[in-house]
Write an enzyme that holds these catalytic residues in place. Structure first.
Site, mmCIF file in Angstrom:
data_model
loop_
_atom_site.group_PDB
_atom_site.id
_atom_site.type_symbol
_atom_site.label_atom_id
_atom_site.label_comp_id
_atom_site.label_asym_id
_atom_site.label_seq_id
_atom_site.Cartn_x
_atom_site.Cartn_y
_atom_site.Cartn_z
ATOM 1 N N ILE A 55 0.866 -1.182 0.000
ATOM 2 C CA ILE A 55 0.000 0.000 0.000
ATOM 3 C C ILE A 55 0.903 1.233 0.000
ATOM 4 O O ILE A 55 2.114 1.136 0.175
ATOM 5 C CB ILE A 55 -0.956 0.057 1.223
ATOM 6 C CG1 ILE A 55 -0.153 0.148 2.531
ATOM 7 C CG2 ILE A 55 -1.904 -1.126 1.231
ATOM 8 C CD1 ILE A 55 -1.014 0.449 3.753
ATOM 9 N N THR A 67 6.045 2.920 -0.505
ATOM 10 C CA THR A 67 5.282 1.691 -0.347
ATOM 11 C C THR A 67 5.476 1.107 1.049
ATOM 12 O O THR A 67 6.454 1.403 1.730
ATOM 13 C CB THR A 67 5.710 0.635 -1.380
ATOM 14 O OG1 THR A 67 7.053 0.226 -1.098
ATOM 15 C CG2 THR A 67 5.615 1.180 -2.794
ATOM 16 N N SER A 68 4.540 0.246 1.432
ATOM 17 C CA SER A 68 4.623 -0.425 2.728
ATOM 18 C C SER A 68 4.039 -1.825 2.611
ATOM 19 O O SER A 68 3.043 -2.029 1.919
ATOM 20 C CB SER A 68 3.858 0.362 3.795
ATOM 21 O OG SER A 68 3.804 -0.377 5.012
ATOM 22 N N PRO A 69 4.634 -2.802 3.310
ATOM 23 C CA PRO A 69 4.042 -4.137 3.372
ATOM 24 C C PRO A 69 2.959 -4.248 4.440
ATOM 25 O O PRO A 69 2.317 -5.293 4.563
ATOM 26 C CB PRO A 69 5.239 -5.022 3.725
ATOM 27 C CG PRO A 69 6.072 -4.151 4.605
ATOM 28 C CD PRO A 69 5.911 -2.745 4.038
ATOM 29 N N ASP A 110 5.944 2.741 9.022
ATOM 30 C CA ASP A 110 6.709 1.501 9.141
ATOM 31 C C ASP A 110 7.694 1.578 10.298
ATOM 32 O O ASP A 110 8.113 0.542 10.819
ATOM 33 C CB ASP A 110 7.489 1.224 7.854
ATOM 34 C CG ASP A 110 6.593 0.788 6.710
ATOM 35 O OD1 ASP A 110 5.447 0.404 6.963
ATOM 36 O OD2 ASP A 110 7.059 0.840 5.557
#
Length: 765
Positions: free
Chosen positions: A225, A323-325, A439
């Protein structure tokens, strides 16, 4: 990159004044990591994580067109010290390695011309936070030492990219800033990466064979995301309207197939997601989610009919910046359960309680379950795409070319797209850099989206000025970024961050690879790729007007962070918002346009004959600090077994029987693993009795086998090793098993002696 550097600024000043190690460790830096921080985890369904495949121009399988290139792949171990060294990524001095979750690797991919052996490229994918100036220098010097056979590999055609894992050992980077929290530069950590990368290239070179390349793409919908959506929305509405998502979901795959036996020897993928699934409180070494994806795909294809037994899967980063997981979004961990503030990612005005949540965030395991799940989702998308490339995809044809030069971005003047002449700035980091991201939140009173006059305490300006007060010209150049650390103008004891940046482009037929030294945000990457594609289309058409292949339209991918580490690359609109990514864009608001200009202007070099005169100016050389960097990480003094015990002795043995989904837990008398990194080997193993022979079925490469080391008495030199095997519900045969530990003990005299320990036998039902 990270953001924990204010109190550390004083630690840095002590570096500058060459004061004591004690002072440096006392002052530290705010807990904001050179790259990000934590989340927790919980299960969410993700059964269908990719939409139907979409190819640019479906054709027959590449093998039908015959060999077009020389192809080689190789993989080698780069796992550095797994204990007593600070992890690279979150820049938290307290995050010191305590063991191993999964080994780290270098994966090398070589593509060359069959007729012109000098036309080759090497693309490395390292399970590290990034590429690095000193690492790349060490690799290039090592290639020279390998002899004349390796003369075709050099500065122009070797790209060193990192998967951006935040779970690897640090202390190997060239510049001072990331060395602060890792207590300097550790040559054992550095050599593990350089030597492993060289070995992977050697293996790829030795495997070179005629073959063909095909390329395709798919959408992986649930593995990333946008963590900085407020900044992304500052980009023009009409531009955003051209894209369905606020983050790129496209995975691009390049498949390597040799002609002999039509065997697939490897794949190289590009997909953007941060390597921050493992949390800031994790102390076990791993390649994070991309390391998981790579090993899952390798083991899968190696056991298949179509794949080679040495199949290599590279999961390279793309425009990863925002972006990020942590795909469930960012929430306040202050008891409220509220979502974080949209504009600045705060909870009650502070950054610290705001954390992104991975898919398994409720499992309090330092992010391990979420990490494996995000890796599995990338693997699932890649596996489906790989299957589809058997009958579709675009076949690559055309020359192999590469260019590399250096540009000094402390004062790079060029024409802006609007026609005006503009200049970049010496590197500097803004106040919001210290605020971190969802994050990995920062410390103290720093917040994101902090422009103009900073909201943080005036004391930080005093700290900044003690290190170096930015000039009025520097402030104006970076406006609206309020400068916290003027890192590009501090040269004592040596340079803190790079001002000289790598500019590199690779070409394989109609495929162009932008090798980015920084983390481009989603929109920055889109603009950069569009600019290169637009320029390349004209060059492709004019360079091969009579081509019978579909090579008139370029395919452009972006890989990085590579070759060095230049933090972030945000758009001008995102830069004005000054969230973390904008504050970490080193060279001012025009950084992205500078990269676009520098690469676009050199693009014609990829479309002229390789033997053309007028070679590319290599540019100014960056400094190499490997022989001048400080190291305050103490070496191993000695190991000793407790009285009446011996190294490898089992202190906690197995139970007689376990069921699937149980965890086997054992303990041994241990020794410091820094005595022997056991590269290409393993610290622990699970063995299965098969027809009277013990067969190894698990080792350090397996996610479910965990190695932990701890010092029990520093004065006496004693330590213990804990080994956990998380038995899966599937994939494990019933039968008899045992665990084995491999260690190396250092005597008072400095000699290192290997030993082993083995548990009792147990049954898995």
């Amino acid at each position: 990159m990270g953001r924990s550097h204010i109190a550390a600024a004083l630690g840095i000043a002590s570096f500058i004044l060459l004061t004591t190690v004690h002072l440096i460790s006392q002052l530290g830096w705010p807990n904001v990591g050179f790259f990000h921080f934590k989340h927790i985890s919980e299960d969410t369904a993700s059964s269908a994580n990719q939409i139907p495949l979409s190819f640019r121009d479906p054709q027959t399988d590449a093998s039908d067109d015959g060999p077009a290139y020389l192809l080689g792949v190789g993989k080698a171990d780069i796992t550095g010290p797994v204990v007593e060294i600070n992890l690279m990524g979150y820049a938290d001095p307290k995050q010191v390695g305590s063991g191993l979750r999964q080994r780290l690797y270098s994966r090398a991919f070589i593509v060359g011309s069959i007729d012109r052996p000098e036309e080759r490229i090497v693309y490395l994918v390292l399970d590290t936070q990034s590429g690095d100036t000193a690492i790349r220098y060490g690799i290039l010097e090592g290639l020279k030492e390998l002899g004349a056979e390796y003369r075709f590999y050099g500065r122009n055609n070797v790209a060193v990219t990192g998967t951006h894992s935040h779970s690897g050992p640090g202390a190997w980077l060239n510049y001072l800033l990331p060395q602060i929290t890792s207590k300097g530069f550790d040559k054992q950590s550095y050599r593990a990466i350089v030597d492993g990368a060289l070995l992977s290239i050697k293996r790829a070179h030795e495997s070179l064979a005629p073959g063909s390349l095909s390329i395709g793409e798919t959408q992986v919908e649930d593995a990333n995301i946008n963590r900085s959506l407020f900044a992304y929305l500052a980009n023009p509405e009409d531009e955003r309207g051209r894209y369905e998502q606020e983050v790129d979901k496209k995975m691009t795959m390049l498949k390597f197939q040799v002609a002999e036996g039509a065997k697939d020897i490897g794949v190289l993928t590009w997909f953007p997601v941060h390597g921050t699934s493992m949390l800031g409180n994790n102390t076990l070494i791993s390649g994070d989610n991309k390391g998981v994806a790579a090993i899952l795909l390798e083991k899968d294809i190696r056991s298949s009919v179509e794949g080679s037994g040495n199949f290599v899967a590279g999961f390279s980063q793309a425009n990863v910046g925002d972006t990020s997981p942590n795909v469930l979004g960012a929430y306040c961990e202050d008891g409220s359960g509220d979502k974080c503030n949209f504009e600045d990612s705060t909870c009650g005005g502070t950054s610290q309680p705001c954390h992104g949540r991975g898919p398994m965030f409720r499992q309090h395991d330092q992010g391990a379950a979420s990490c494996f799940e995000i890796g599995r989702r990338q693997y699932a998308g890649a596996r489906a795409l790989y299957q589809s490339l058997k009958t579709g995809g675009e076949v690559l044809h055309g020359p192999v070319r590469s260019i590399h030069t250096y540009r000094d971005f402390s004062n790079f003047t060029f024409k802006h797209p609007n026609g005006s002449m503009i200049t970049t700035c010496p590197a500097a980091l803004g106040y919001s850099f210290a605020a971190g991201t969802t994050d990995g939140p920062g410390a103290f009173d720093f917040t994101q989206n902090d422009t103009g006059t900073p909201n943080a305490s005036p004391v930080w300006a005093i700290v900044r000025n003690f290190l170096r007060e930015p000039s009025e010209a520097q402030k104006a150049c970076h406006d609206p970024k309020p400068i916290l650390l003027d890192v590009g103008e501090i040269e004592r004891p040596y340079l803190w961050t790079p001002n000289i940046v790598d500019i590199q482009l690779l070409r394989i037929g109609q495929l162009l690879i932008i090798v980015s030294p920084g983390e481009a945000t989603t929109m920055a990457g889109r603009r950069w790729k569009e600019a290169i594609a637009s320029s390349a289309s004209t060059l492709l058409s004019s360079s091969s007007p009579s081509s019978t292949h579909n090579d008139q339209t370029s395919i452009v991918v972006l890989g990085g962070p590579a070759n060095s580490y230049t933090h972030y690359i945000a758009t001008e609109e995102e830069y004005r918002i000054q969230r973390y990514e904008g504050a970490s864009t080193l060279y001012g608001p025009h950084t992205l346009n500078a990269y676009v200009n520098a690469t676009s202007s050199l693009l014609p070099y990829l479309f002229r004959p390789s033997d053309s005169t007028n070679p590319l100016d290599p540019g100014p050389e960056p400094p190499i600090h490997t022989n001048v960097s400080y190291n305050f990480n103490p070496s191993v003094q000695f190991d000793r077994a407790p009285l009446f015990k011996h190294f490898g002795q089992v202190l906690q043995d197995v139970s007689p029987t376990y069921r699937r989904a149980d965890t086997v837990q054992v303990r041994f008398v241990g020794a410091n693993p820094r005595n022997n990194l056991r590269l290409e080997g393993t610290f622990v193993a699970v063995e299965h009795l098969n027809h009277g022979t013990w067969i190894r079925v698990r080792d350090d490469s397996d996610w479910d086998l965990i190695y932990r080391w701890r010092r029990t008495n520093t004065v006496l030199g004693t330590s213990e090793v804990d080994v956990d095997w998380e038995i899966g519900e599937t994939g494990v045969e019933g039968g008899l098993y045992r665990m084995r530990y491999f260690g190396d003990a250092k005597s008072l005299g400095g000699d290192v002696e290997a030993f082993e320990g083995v548990t009792g036998i147990f049954r898995v039902d």
